[in-house]
Design an enzyme around this catalytic site. Structure first.
Site, PDB file in Angstrom:
ATOM      1  N   GLY A 178       0.495  -1.155  -0.193  1.00 22.35           N
ATOM      2  CA  GLY A 178      -0.101   0.125   0.027  1.00 22.35           C
ATOM      3  C   GLY A 178       0.795   1.299   0.018  1.00 22.35           C
ATOM      4  N   ASN A 179       0.295   2.053  -0.047  1.00 22.03           N
ATOM      5  CA  ASN A 179       0.780   3.659  -0.365  1.00 22.03           C
ATOM      6  C   ASN A 179       0.379   5.013  -0.121  1.00 22.03           C
ATOM      7  OD1 ASN A 179       0.423   3.454  -3.450  1.00 22.03           O
ATOM      8  ND2 ASN A 179       1.604   2.076  -2.948  1.00 22.03           N
ATOM      9  N   SER A 218       9.200   3.983  -1.858  1.00 21.65           N
ATOM     10  CA  SER A 218       9.277   2.397  -2.025  1.00 21.65           C
ATOM     11  C   SER A 218      10.366   1.576  -0.520  1.00 21.65           C
ATOM     12  CB  SER A 218       9.744   2.074  -2.951  1.00 21.65           C
ATOM     13  OG  SER A 218      10.483   1.153  -3.406  1.00 21.65           O
ATOM     14  N   GLU A 254       4.409   2.839  -7.300  1.00 20.45           N
ATOM     15  CA  GLU A 254       2.522   2.641  -8.139  1.00 20.45           C
ATOM     16  C   GLU A 254       2.409   4.496  -7.700  1.00 20.45           C
ATOM     17  OE1 GLU A 254      -0.012  -0.545  -6.548  1.00 20.45           O
ATOM     18  OE2 GLU A 254       1.062  -0.372  -5.079  1.00 20.45           O
ATOM     19  N   HIS A 267      -3.589   3.844  -1.099  1.00 27.24           N
ATOM     20  CA  HIS A 267      -4.340   2.960  -1.421  1.00 27.24           C
ATOM     21  C   HIS A 267      -3.556   1.997  -0.254  1.00 27.24           C
ATOM     22  CE1 HIS A 267      -3.396  -0.476  -4.213  1.00 27.24           C
ATOM     23  NE2 HIS A 267      -2.058  -0.557  -4.684  1.00 27.24           N
ATOM     24  N   HIS A 313      -4.085  -2.811   0.231  1.00 26.05           N
ATOM     25  CA  HIS A 313      -4.432  -4.175  -0.039  1.00 26.05           C
ATOM     26  C   HIS A 313      -5.780  -5.329   0.694  1.00 26.05           C
ATOM     27  CE1 HIS A 313       0.290  -4.043  -2.231  1.00 26.05           C
ATOM     28  NE2 HIS A 313      -1.000  -3.070  -3.055  1.00 26.05           N
ATOM     29  N   HIS A 331      -6.175  -7.029  -6.857  1.00 26.40           N
ATOM     30  CA  HIS A 331      -4.829  -5.969  -6.616  1.00 26.40           C
ATOM     31  C   HIS A 331      -5.137  -5.513  -5.021  1.00 26.40           C
ATOM     32  CE1 HIS A 331      -1.726  -2.303  -7.037  1.00 26.40           C
ATOM     33  NE2 HIS A 331      -1.926  -2.722  -6.144  1.00 26.40           N
TER      34      HIS A 331
HETATM   35 ZN   LIG Z   1      -0.813  -2.065  -4.753  1.00 32.51          ZN
END
Ligand SMILES: [Zn+2]
Length: 232
Positions: free
Chosen positions: A30-31, A47, A78, A97, A99, A160
Protein backbone atom coordinates in the site's frame (compact mmCIF):
# COMPACT_ATOMS: atom_id res chain seq x y z
CA UNK A 1 5.63 26.33 0.93
CA UNK A 2 8.13 24.33 2.98
CA UNK A 3 6.12 24.65 6.20
CA UNK A 4 3.01 23.39 4.44
CA UNK A 5 4.86 20.46 2.86
CA UNK A 6 6.25 19.55 6.30
CA UNK A 7 2.77 19.54 7.79
CA UNK A 8 1.47 17.34 4.97
CA UNK A 9 4.40 14.95 5.58
CA UNK A 10 3.40 14.63 9.26
CA UNK A 11 -0.17 13.77 8.24
CA UNK A 12 1.04 11.18 5.71
CA UNK A 13 3.33 9.56 8.28
CA UNK A 14 0.53 9.40 10.86
CA UNK A 15 -1.82 7.85 8.31
CA UNK A 16 0.80 5.19 7.52
CA UNK A 17 0.78 4.17 11.18
CA UNK A 18 -3.02 4.06 11.11
CA UNK A 19 -3.00 1.81 8.02
CA UNK A 20 -0.91 -0.73 9.91
CA UNK A 21 -2.95 -0.44 13.11
CA UNK A 22 -6.22 -0.67 11.17
CA UNK A 23 -5.03 -3.84 9.42
CA UNK A 24 -5.47 -2.30 5.95
CA UNK A 25 -1.90 -3.08 4.90
CA UNK A 26 0.91 -5.39 5.98
CA UNK A 27 4.64 -4.65 5.90
CA UNK A 28 5.48 -2.35 3.02
CA UNK A 29 2.32 -2.85 0.95
CA UNK A 30 0.00 0.00 0.00
CA UNK A 31 1.00 3.65 -0.24
CA UNK A 32 -0.13 7.20 0.52
CA UNK A 33 0.17 10.56 -1.19
CA UNK A 34 -1.11 14.08 -0.61
CA UNK A 35 -1.11 17.26 -2.64
CA UNK A 36 0.84 20.21 -1.26
CA UNK A 37 -1.88 22.91 -1.27
CA UNK A 38 -1.40 25.49 -4.00
CA UNK A 39 1.58 23.65 -5.53
CA UNK A 40 1.99 21.11 -8.30
CA UNK A 41 3.84 18.99 -5.77
CA UNK A 42 2.92 15.84 -3.90
CA UNK A 43 4.19 14.14 -0.76
CA UNK A 44 4.37 10.39 -1.39
CA UNK A 45 5.49 7.39 0.64
CA UNK A 46 8.80 5.71 -0.29
CA UNK A 47 9.27 2.30 -1.89
CA UNK A 48 10.00 -0.66 0.37
CA UNK A 49 10.09 0.93 3.83
CA UNK A 50 7.73 -0.54 6.48
CA UNK A 51 5.28 2.00 7.93
CA UNK A 52 6.36 1.31 11.49
CA UNK A 53 9.95 2.28 10.58
CA UNK A 54 9.11 5.19 8.27
CA UNK A 55 10.43 8.63 9.24
CA UNK A 56 9.57 12.09 7.98
CA UNK A 57 12.80 12.17 5.95
CA UNK A 58 11.83 8.95 4.15
CA UNK A 59 8.87 10.69 2.51
CA UNK A 60 9.44 12.00 -1.01
CA UNK A 61 8.29 15.21 -2.66
CA UNK A 62 7.51 14.70 -6.37
CA UNK A 63 6.25 17.00 -9.09
CA UNK A 64 3.28 16.21 -11.33
CA UNK A 65 5.53 14.26 -13.73
CA UNK A 66 6.86 12.03 -10.96
CA UNK A 67 10.29 13.68 -10.73
CA UNK A 68 11.72 13.78 -7.23
CA UNK A 69 11.95 17.37 -6.01
CA UNK A 70 13.06 16.60 -2.47
CA UNK A 71 13.96 13.41 -0.61
CA UNK A 72 16.63 10.71 -0.50
CA UNK A 73 14.34 7.74 -1.11
CA UNK A 74 12.74 6.41 -4.25
CA UNK A 75 8.97 7.02 -4.31
CA UNK A 76 6.58 4.07 -4.19
CA UNK A 77 6.54 2.06 -7.43
CA UNK A 78 2.82 2.89 -7.63
CA UNK A 79 3.41 6.66 -7.97
CA UNK A 80 1.94 6.72 -11.49
CA UNK A 81 -1.48 5.72 -10.19
CA UNK A 82 -1.45 8.50 -7.58
CA UNK A 83 -0.49 11.16 -10.13
CA UNK A 84 -2.99 9.88 -12.70
CA UNK A 85 -5.79 10.31 -10.14
CA UNK A 86 -4.71 13.88 -9.28
CA UNK A 87 -4.56 14.54 -13.02
CA UNK A 88 -8.26 13.84 -13.50
CA UNK A 89 -9.60 15.01 -10.12
CA UNK A 90 -8.73 18.57 -9.10
CA UNK A 91 -10.92 18.11 -5.99
CA UNK A 92 -8.75 15.28 -4.67
CA UNK A 93 -6.12 16.29 -2.11
CA UNK A 94 -4.99 12.83 -1.01
CA UNK A 95 -4.86 9.23 -2.24
CA UNK A 96 -4.53 6.15 -0.04
CA UNK A 97 -3.94 2.75 -1.65
CA UNK A 98 -4.37 -0.45 0.36
CA UNK A 99 -4.28 -4.21 -0.13
CA UNK A 100 -6.97 -4.87 2.49
CA UNK A 101 -8.39 -8.39 2.48
CA UNK A 102 -12.13 -8.03 1.77
CA UNK A 103 -11.75 -5.25 -0.79
CA UNK A 104 -9.13 -7.46 -2.48
CA UNK A 105 -11.54 -10.43 -2.35
CA UNK A 106 -14.14 -8.43 -4.30
CA UNK A 107 -11.44 -7.28 -6.72
CA UNK A 108 -10.44 -10.93 -7.27
CA UNK A 109 -14.07 -12.02 -7.73
CA UNK A 110 -14.49 -9.29 -10.35
CA UNK A 111 -17.23 -7.52 -8.40
CA UNK A 112 -18.05 -3.89 -7.77
CA UNK A 113 -19.21 -2.87 -4.28
CA UNK A 114 -22.74 -1.45 -4.22
CA UNK A 115 -23.68 1.23 -1.64
CA UNK A 116 -24.92 -1.07 1.12
CA UNK A 117 -24.19 0.90 4.31
CA UNK A 118 -24.97 4.48 5.25
CA UNK A 119 -21.43 5.43 6.34
CA UNK A 120 -20.14 4.07 3.04
CA UNK A 121 -22.77 6.03 1.09
CA UNK A 122 -21.75 9.19 2.96
CA UNK A 123 -18.02 8.84 2.33
CA UNK A 124 -17.96 7.21 -1.11
CA UNK A 125 -21.17 8.65 -2.56
CA UNK A 126 -22.23 5.48 -4.40
CA UNK A 127 -20.92 2.26 -5.85
CA UNK A 128 -17.21 1.47 -5.76
CA UNK A 129 -16.28 0.60 -9.37
CA UNK A 130 -13.72 -2.01 -10.40
CA UNK A 131 -10.77 -1.16 -12.66
CA UNK A 132 -9.68 -3.97 -15.00
CA UNK A 133 -6.45 -5.82 -14.29
CA UNK A 134 -3.10 -4.31 -15.09
CA UNK A 135 0.21 -5.07 -13.35
CA UNK A 136 1.13 -2.96 -10.32
CA UNK A 137 3.27 0.07 -11.06
CA UNK A 138 2.42 0.25 -14.77
CA UNK A 139 1.08 3.24 -16.69
CA UNK A 140 -1.75 0.95 -17.79
CA UNK A 141 -2.89 0.44 -14.19
CA UNK A 142 -2.58 4.18 -13.52
CA UNK A 143 -4.83 4.99 -16.50
CA UNK A 144 -7.37 2.27 -15.63
CA UNK A 145 -7.60 3.38 -11.98
CA UNK A 146 -8.01 7.07 -12.80
CA UNK A 147 -10.53 6.46 -15.57
CA UNK A 148 -12.62 3.95 -13.61
CA UNK A 149 -12.62 6.07 -10.43
CA UNK A 150 -14.65 8.71 -12.26
CA UNK A 151 -16.51 10.84 -9.69
CA UNK A 152 -16.40 8.10 -7.02
CA UNK A 153 -14.15 8.35 -3.99
CA UNK A 154 -12.88 4.79 -4.23
CA UNK A 155 -11.92 2.30 -6.90
CA UNK A 156 -11.24 -1.42 -6.64
CA UNK A 157 -8.21 -2.66 -8.59
CA UNK A 158 -8.69 -6.13 -10.10
CA UNK A 159 -6.55 -8.83 -8.42
CA UNK A 160 -4.78 -6.17 -6.41
CA UNK A 161 -6.59 -3.93 -3.89
CA UNK A 162 -8.22 -0.57 -3.43
CA UNK A 163 -7.56 3.15 -3.83
CA UNK A 164 -9.48 5.75 -1.83
CA UNK A 165 -9.40 9.52 -2.28
CA UNK A 166 -10.39 12.46 -0.13
CA UNK A 167 -10.24 16.16 0.64
CA UNK A 168 -7.34 15.41 2.99
CA UNK A 169 -5.25 12.39 4.00
CA UNK A 170 -7.50 11.49 6.89
CA UNK A 171 -10.59 11.45 4.68
CA UNK A 172 -8.86 9.25 2.06
CA UNK A 173 -7.90 6.89 4.90
CA UNK A 174 -11.49 6.87 6.24
CA UNK A 175 -12.74 6.02 2.73
CA UNK A 176 -10.43 2.97 2.61
CA UNK A 177 -11.53 1.93 6.11
CA UNK A 178 -15.25 2.21 5.38
CA UNK A 179 -14.92 0.44 1.99
CA UNK A 180 -13.06 -2.44 3.66
CA UNK A 181 -15.80 -2.70 6.31
CA UNK A 182 -18.54 -2.59 3.66
CA UNK A 183 -16.70 -5.21 1.55
CA UNK A 184 -16.61 -7.47 4.63
CA UNK A 185 -20.32 -6.94 5.29
CA UNK A 186 -21.06 -7.52 1.59
CA UNK A 187 -19.26 -10.87 1.66
CA UNK A 188 -21.15 -11.98 4.77
CA UNK A 189 -24.50 -10.67 3.50
CA UNK A 190 -23.98 -12.51 0.20
CA UNK A 191 -23.61 -15.76 2.15
CA UNK A 192 -26.83 -15.06 4.07
CA UNK A 193 -28.92 -14.33 1.01
CA UNK A 194 -29.97 -11.32 -1.04
CA UNK A 195 -27.87 -8.19 -0.82
CA UNK A 196 -30.07 -5.09 -0.86
CA UNK A 197 -28.22 -1.88 -1.75
CA UNK A 198 -29.45 1.50 -0.49
CA UNK A 199 -31.70 3.20 -3.07
CA UNK A 200 -29.91 5.81 -5.25
CA UNK A 201 -32.12 8.68 -3.98
CA UNK A 202 -31.24 7.81 -0.37
CA UNK A 203 -27.54 7.52 -1.26
CA UNK A 204 -27.70 11.02 -2.73
CA UNK A 205 -29.35 12.51 0.38
CA UNK A 206 -26.82 10.76 2.65
CA UNK A 207 -23.88 11.99 0.56
CA UNK A 208 -25.19 15.56 0.25
CA UNK A 209 -25.85 15.69 3.99
CA UNK A 210 -22.33 14.51 4.72
CA UNK A 211 -20.69 16.99 2.36
CA UNK A 212 -22.81 19.99 3.37
CA UNK A 213 -24.01 19.53 6.95
CA UNK A 214 -21.81 17.02 8.74
CA UNK A 215 -19.41 18.14 11.48
CA UNK A 216 -19.08 21.38 13.40
CA UNK A 217 -19.13 24.92 11.99
CA UNK A 218 -15.57 26.14 11.38
CA UNK A 219 -14.34 22.72 10.29
CA UNK A 220 -13.81 21.34 13.80
CA UNK A 221 -15.56 18.10 12.93
CA UNK A 222 -15.55 14.86 14.83
CA UNK A 223 -13.54 12.06 13.34
CA UNK A 224 -15.61 9.16 12.02
CA UNK A 225 -14.37 7.03 14.89
CA UNK A 226 -16.00 9.50 17.23
CA UNK A 227 -19.05 9.49 14.97
CA UNK A 228 -19.33 5.69 15.23
CA UNK A 229 -18.88 5.65 18.99
CA UNK A 230 -21.64 8.17 19.47
CA UNK A 231 -23.94 6.02 17.38
CA UNK A 232 -24.11 8.29 14.35
ZN1 LIG B 1 -0.69 -2.01 -4.55
Amino acid sequence: MLVTAEKIKEQVLKTGEMLIRGGLVTGTSGNISARVPGERLFVITPSGIPYDQMKINDLVLVDDSGNTVDGERRPTTEWRMHLAIYGVRADVEAVVHTHSVFASALAVAGKTLPPILEDMAQLVGGEVPLAGYARAGTAKLAAAAAETLGRSNAVLLANHGLAGVGRDVDEAYQVCLVVEKAARVYAWASLLGNVKPIAPEDVKVLRDGFVNDYGQPGGDSLSLFEFDRRGG
